[in-house]
Write a protein that holds these residues in place. Structure first.
Motif, PDB file in Angstrom:
ATOM      1  N   VAL A   1       6.021   2.213  -2.413  1.00 18.66           N
ATOM      2  CA  VAL A   1       7.132   2.479  -1.506  1.00 18.66           C
ATOM      3  C   VAL A   1       6.948   1.765  -0.163  1.00 18.66           C
ATOM      4  O   VAL A   1       7.911   1.273   0.430  1.00 18.66           O
ATOM      5  CB  VAL A   1       7.303   3.999  -1.292  1.00 18.66           C
ATOM      6  CG1 VAL A   1       8.287   4.289  -0.190  1.00 18.66           C
ATOM      7  CG2 VAL A   1       7.748   4.655  -2.574  1.00 18.66           C
TER       8      VAL A   1
ATOM      9  N   THR B   1      16.038   2.536  -9.197  1.00 12.26           N
ATOM     10  CA  THR B   1      15.669   2.324  -7.793  1.00 12.26           C
ATOM     11  C   THR B   1      15.827   0.855  -7.406  1.00 12.26           C
ATOM     12  O   THR B   1      16.466   0.521  -6.401  1.00 12.26           O
ATOM     13  CB  THR B   1      14.209   2.760  -7.555  1.00 12.26           C
ATOM     14  OG1 THR B   1      14.085   4.138  -7.876  1.00 12.26           O
ATOM     15  CG2 THR B   1      13.803   2.541  -6.105  1.00 12.26           C
TER      16      THR B   1
ATOM     17  N   THR C   1      11.771   5.916  -6.040  1.00 11.85           N
ATOM     18  CA  THR C   1      12.315   6.962  -5.180  1.00 11.85           C
ATOM     19  C   THR C   1      13.836   6.993  -5.164  1.00 11.85           C
ATOM     20  O   THR C   1      14.420   7.867  -4.557  1.00 11.85           O
ATOM     21  CB  THR C   1      11.886   6.722  -3.724  1.00 11.85           C
ATOM     22  OG1 THR C   1      12.380   5.428  -3.347  1.00 11.85           O
ATOM     23  CG2 THR C   1      10.390   6.722  -3.586  1.00 11.85           C
TER      24      THR C   1
ATOM     25  N   ALA D   1       9.862  -0.404   1.507  1.00  8.05           N
ATOM     26  CA  ALA D   1      10.473   0.021   2.767  1.00  8.05           C
ATOM     27  C   ALA D   1      10.354  -1.090   3.805  1.00  8.05           C
ATOM     28  O   ALA D   1      11.294  -1.353   4.571  1.00  8.05           O
ATOM     29  CB  ALA D   1       9.793   1.302   3.271  1.00  8.05           C
TER      30      ALA D   1
ATOM     31  N   PHE E   1      15.200   6.783  -0.717  1.00  2.00           N
ATOM     32  CA  PHE E   1      13.851   7.079  -0.192  1.00  2.00           C
ATOM     33  C   PHE E   1      13.707   8.519   0.322  1.00  2.00           C
ATOM     34  O   PHE E   1      13.032   8.757   1.329  1.00  2.00           O
ATOM     35  CB  PHE E   1      13.485   6.128   0.964  1.00  2.00           C
ATOM     36  CG  PHE E   1      13.428   4.675   0.589  1.00  2.00           C
ATOM     37  CD1 PHE E   1      12.379   4.198  -0.197  1.00  2.00           C
ATOM     38  CD2 PHE E   1      14.386   3.778   1.036  1.00  2.00           C
ATOM     39  CE1 PHE E   1      12.313   2.845  -0.535  1.00  2.00           C
ATOM     40  CE2 PHE E   1      14.321   2.420   0.693  1.00  2.00           C
ATOM     41  CZ  PHE E   1      13.284   1.957  -0.086  1.00  2.00           C
TER      42      PHE E   1
ATOM     43  N   SER F   1       9.331  10.644  -1.475  1.00  2.00           N
ATOM     44  CA  SER F   1       8.940   9.278  -1.152  1.00  2.00           C
ATOM     45  C   SER F   1       7.619   9.223  -0.398  1.00  2.00           C
ATOM     46  O   SER F   1       6.959   8.188  -0.382  1.00  2.00           O
ATOM     47  CB  SER F   1      10.032   8.600  -0.335  1.00  2.00           C
ATOM     48  OG  SER F   1      10.176   9.253   0.902  1.00  2.00           O
TER      49      SER F   1
ATOM     50  N   PRO G   1       8.731   0.874  -6.998  1.00  2.00           N
ATOM     51  CA  PRO G   1       9.111   2.129  -6.358  1.00  2.00           C
ATOM     52  C   PRO G   1      10.046   2.947  -7.251  1.00  2.00           C
ATOM     53  O   PRO G   1      10.871   2.390  -7.973  1.00  2.00           O
ATOM     54  CB  PRO G   1       9.815   1.686  -5.066  1.00  2.00           C
ATOM     55  CG  PRO G   1      10.020   0.228  -5.175  1.00  2.00           C
ATOM     56  CD  PRO G   1       9.053  -0.289  -6.177  1.00  2.00           C
TER      57      PRO G   1
END
Lengths: 401, 539
Positions: B156, B74, B140, B160, B144, B149, B138
């Protein structure tokens, strides 16, 4: 790629071969011309360029139109064979698949559930899929089929196994820690083997249960332990009950004789706390054979229904994808030693400490997210689709772990 | 080789010391700051990539557990995409070169330009904090995807938000470039005389301005979903997980053209210079860049053939996907025609440019298989896709970035690196790259899904080959960066035009002075690829 004879693999492979073939020719052509130009026009041999051309309209049109025609054939071939992957033959056997972190469960039209996809050779199979948690994707490389499983939505794939064997199913949509282990197989069986496999393991409902239902007993007596206007029939064998006989109280352990009396002459002994309202059932209403079947069923010795295999249930329902049996931590708490330990739970925003017991395990299976073991996420799907006997088998099994 | 200090814009500044950089609005200083950050981020993500490959050398656990592995790929993806490839050529080389190439003294909004660097560095810092704080790095994937997610307990939200900040950096750079190209061209620099690099930056800038807000919106929705349980993507509450995929790819597919177009621009500069011949099909090249930017905005759902989307949507997106292949093919044919009857010098930038054509051709042709609906059903979400996008993003943009370093670093440092070592490094990179990613494509065709921590024994031989390839690649990278670094520090001084190129940046001193041009603004009298009479300086 091995040449595969099944229809979906052939549809995909033909397109792959067409596109890869064209691509290889183009790549070799581009590379050969480039290498030739670089050698032919190297500076040591050509100190000055011999052309100052800025372009050529004809060539631009040629290499715009030609690639357009080529890629449009690829598009069309890819699209028309894709349609073949979507149009399920009419005689397909429909099997439901449920994906969860990180296991597959397949349910057959007769209600049978399996963790592997057993299919007969030669019959088209339509797998109707959904997910109970996050996105997953059903990918069977040998059949070249793949489709995401989406929570709240049904998707499908179809395929036909043309040769018996075991074929991998992978999860192709990333789904967390156990993504790479979310593997099972398609077990393609020839006709006789499939026939044998599809013999029901569990025969029809036990006679005793039928009688209980037919006689309306279950209208007052629950089978799952829930309270009603009459005592529940849940887990009767050996259970201690306080009875009232006349004006004397007595505590007995339930046995066959008691059950026999309680059905034929219910008014004589009452379970403490209940009113005398059950009618007696004489031999005209329930024959002696049927009564014995009921008693056998209630005492858990009914022979028609074997006790569910708890270990198999854990596997078939994907529990082991999150809960280990060897003490290691996957996503949920390990099953190892679960029967002997105390746990800290979060319930309604409060923290409570309890000792694991049968009641707790039942709640944890049926309403898993109302109490969460501290440090874990509320993500377990409820196992409320299992029968009482299955839940009890699991509880009993887990307590001894 | 006596070491002397760097001259030109390296010394001239209204402020001295570190503040002279951190508060500078000079496009070249901002470009150098971007370049430093971007290369640092690239090297970090390369290390993560090598760790992924090492883990996959054999089935079962090798050097890390599954959760660490998921976080590693990730973070590798997030850094490579948002902190390296997207800003690599436009933000670093675009800032360094765009004003000089069109004869301007700076970009239209120099202070906005500095602000966009601060957005970049803030986003980068947040991304790093996200790795080491909260519920862990994270896990994901850079995509995402919901519902995963919105359910995972890892950090996350912050990741993000970091990507959200980086999006603003990208938008501001785009606005700046579009305005600069429209408003600040020198006298005589009409649209038909713009270098192709400027054309591709122009097309890229429009995508940055128009598509990046979609990413911002999508990431905000994910945060709303996680923090407030908005239910937008939750089927149980009337939402739709597939909606997220549409929103995400409406930005993220055009983003791959943000990543590749400037690379194509670099190649269009280098090939004519080292062939001493005008770029073949100038207008075809310029217009195909705009065509890619436009058509590329209409193909996002080709990432979603297996998602459960309707067959009608697949028909449309498959068709459009094949259409966007055509301008890319036109570019390759024109580059090769430029070589014809030229006078070809295989200097290090040219070698990287030729490698670009080869790698990008493989990436593009692999894309045809992925665009065809039936073939994609098998290849989607396998390591074939991973190999495919590394062919376009690393073999394409990455090699274009290396070509740009070898081509323009002497301009901005005034010093030349060692050519022999540069060629050895190039050979290692080219070989290592192809061994790594061709094996990955092959094991994907065998059926190995992507983002797999563990795999069945059938997949081992090719995975081992890919891992060994990654080591060759690593040696090539170390050699290349060491050689470039030594060249910048103590290489032989070069004149203003070491390659004999004809665009404007080669008509100012190396390194260029503050405001690029002397007292008088330049007047442009000929096209960017007219080499007659242009002489290369000895070095």
């Amino acid at each position: 790629m091995n040449p595969l004879t099944n229809p979906t693999a052939q549809a995909v492979d033909n397109v792959l071969i067409y596109i890869f073939g064209f691509s290889l020719i183009l790549l070799l052509g581009i590379t050969a011309v480039t290498v030739y130009f670089v050698i032919r026009y190297r500076r040591s041999k050509c100190p000055e360029p011999t052309s100052q051309a800025h372009g050529h309209l004809g060539l631009e049109i040629l290499w715009t139109v030609l690639p357009t025609l080529i890629v449009l054939t690829m598009f069309w071939y890819g699209w028309s064979n894709y349609l073949g992957l979507r149009q399920v033959p009419d005689n397909a056997l429909e099997i439901k698949a449920t994906a969860r972190m990180w296991s597959w469960q397949f349910q057959y039209p007769d209600g049978r559930r399996e963790s592997k996809l057993y299919v007969p050779v030669g019959t088209p199979i339509k797998v109707i899929m959904t997910s109970v948690d996050v996105l997953h994707s059903f990918f069977a490389p040998a059949f070249r089929v793949k489709r995401d499983t989406v929570p709240g939505m049904e998707t499908y794939v179809w395929f036909t196994a043309t040769e018996p064997g075991s074929y991998d199913i992978f999860c192709a949509e990333y789904c967390g820690t156990g993504h790479a282990d979310m593997i099972t197989t398609i077990e393609a069986l020839n006709a006789e083997d499939y026939q044998q496999w599809s013999q029901p393991v569990v025969s029809a409902e036990p006679r005793g249960l039928t009688v209980l239902n037919e006689q309306g007993c279950t209208g007052c007596h629950s089978l799952d332990g829930s309270e009603g206007i009459a005592p529940s029939l849940f887990q009767l064998a050996g259970a201690e009950r306080a009875l009232v006989r006349g004006d004397r109280g007595e505590i007995i352990a339930i046995d066959s004789d008691y059950l026999h009396r309680a059905i034929r002459q219910p008014e004589i002994e009452l379970v403490e706390g209940y009113d005398p309202m059950m009618p007696p059932y004489d031999e005209q209403t329930i024959s002696e054979d049927d009564l014995q079947a009921v008693i056998n069923y209630l005492m858990g010795t009914a022979t028609a229904e074997p006790k569910p295999d708890a270990r198999q249930l854990l596997e078939d329902n994907g529990c082991l994808g999150c809960h280990s049996t060897d003490g290691s931590l996957i996503v949920g708490p390990t099953f190892k030693g679960i029967g002997q330990r105390g746990v800290t739970l979060e319930r309604d925003g409060k923290t409570v400490e309890i000792q694991v017991d049968a009641d707790y395990l039942r709640r944890a299976l049926l309403k898993p997210n109302e109490e969460i073991v501290q440090g874990f996420a509320p993500m377990m799907p409820a196992a409320d689709y299992l029968s009482t006997a299955e839940i009890e088998a699991l509880v009993e099994y887990l307590l001894t772990q | 080789m006596k070491q002397t200090t760097l001259t030109g814009f390296w010394q001239e500044s209204p402020r001295s010391g570190v503040l002279g950089w951190l508060l500078s609005t000079d496009h070249k200083r901002i470009g150098i700051m971007y370049l430093g950050c971007i290369i640092t981020m690239f090297l970090v993500a390369v290390c993560l990539g090598l760790a992924i490959r090492l883990e996959l050398i054999a089935p079962g656990p090798t050097i890390m557990g599954p959760q660490t592995y998921n976080a590693t790929f990730t973070v590798h993806g997030v850094i490579m995409i948002f902190l390296f490839i997207i800003p690599s050529i436009p933000a670093a080389f675009g800032n360094l070169l765009l004003p000089i190439q069109i004869g301007a003294r700076d970009v239209s909004f120099p202070r906005l330009n500095l602000l966009s660097w601060y957005f970049y560095i803030s986003g980068a810092l947040l991304a790093v904090i996200a790795i080491f704080s909260g519920g862990g790095a994270p896990d994901t994937g850079w995509t995402f995807y919901v519902p995963f997610s919105t359910q995972t307990t890892t950090n996350v939200n912050l990741a993000a938000f970091a990507a959200f900040m980086l999006g603003f950096s990208s938008i501001l750079t785009g606005i700046n470039f579009v305005t600069t190209i429209h408003r600040l061209r020198a006298q005589g620099m009409h649209w038909g005389r713009l270098p192709l690099f400027v054309w591709t930056l122009y097309a890229t800038a429009w995508i940055q301005v128009l598509a990046t807000p979609m990413l911002g919106i999508t990431l905000v929705l994910v945060m709303l979903e996680r923090i407030f349980g908005a239910g937008l993507f939750d089927a149980a509450r009337g939402g739709d997980p597939i909606l997220f995929q549409h929103l995400f790819w409406i930005y993220s597919h055009p983003a791959v053209y943000i990543m590749i177009l400037p690379g194509m621009g670099v190649i269009s500069e280098i090939i004519p210079t080292f062939s001493r011949k005008p770029l073949f099909g100038y207008w075809a090249m310029a217009l195909s860049s705009l065509a890619i930017a436009f058509a590329g905005s209409l193909v996002w759902a080709h990432h979603m053939y297996a998602s459960g989307m309707s067959d009608m949507a697949i028909l449309i997106f498959s068709f459009l996907t094949f259409i966007v292949a055509i301008p890319s093919a036109i570019k390759i044919f024109n580059w090769i025609s430029t070589l014809y009857k030229g006078s070809i010098q295989l200097a290090p930038p040219m070698l990287h440019a030729l490698a670009f054509i080869f790698n990008f051709a493989i990436g593009g042709l692999g894309g045809l298989a992925l665009g065809a609906a039936a073939a994609d059903v098998h290849l989607h979400d396998t390591t074939f896709v991973v190999g495919h996008f590394h062919y376009t993003m690393f073999g394409g943009t990455g090699f274009a970035f290396f070509a740009a370093l070898h081509y323009w670093l002497p301009k901005f440092t005034g010093r030349m690196y060692n050519h022999k070592i540069a060629m050895i490094a190039w050979a290692l990179l080219f070989a290592g790259f192809n061994v790594t990613y061709m094996s990955m494509q092959a094991v994907g065709i065998q059926g190995m899904p992507r983002r797999y921590y563990d795999y069945i024994p059938d997949f081992q031989p090719l995975n081992m080959v890919a891992t060994v390839g990654s080591w060759i690649l690593a040696v090539g990278l170390i050699l290349m960066f060491a050689n470039l670094w030594r060249g910048c520090r103590s290489g032989r001084p070069v004149g203003q035009n070491p390659w004999g190129a004809a665009t404007l940046e080669w008509q100012v001193p190396s390194p260029p002075p503050l405001e690029n041009f002397g007292a008088e603004d330049p007047v442009v009298t000929k096209g960017p690829y007219e080499y007659q009479g242009v002489v290369a300086d000895e070095y």
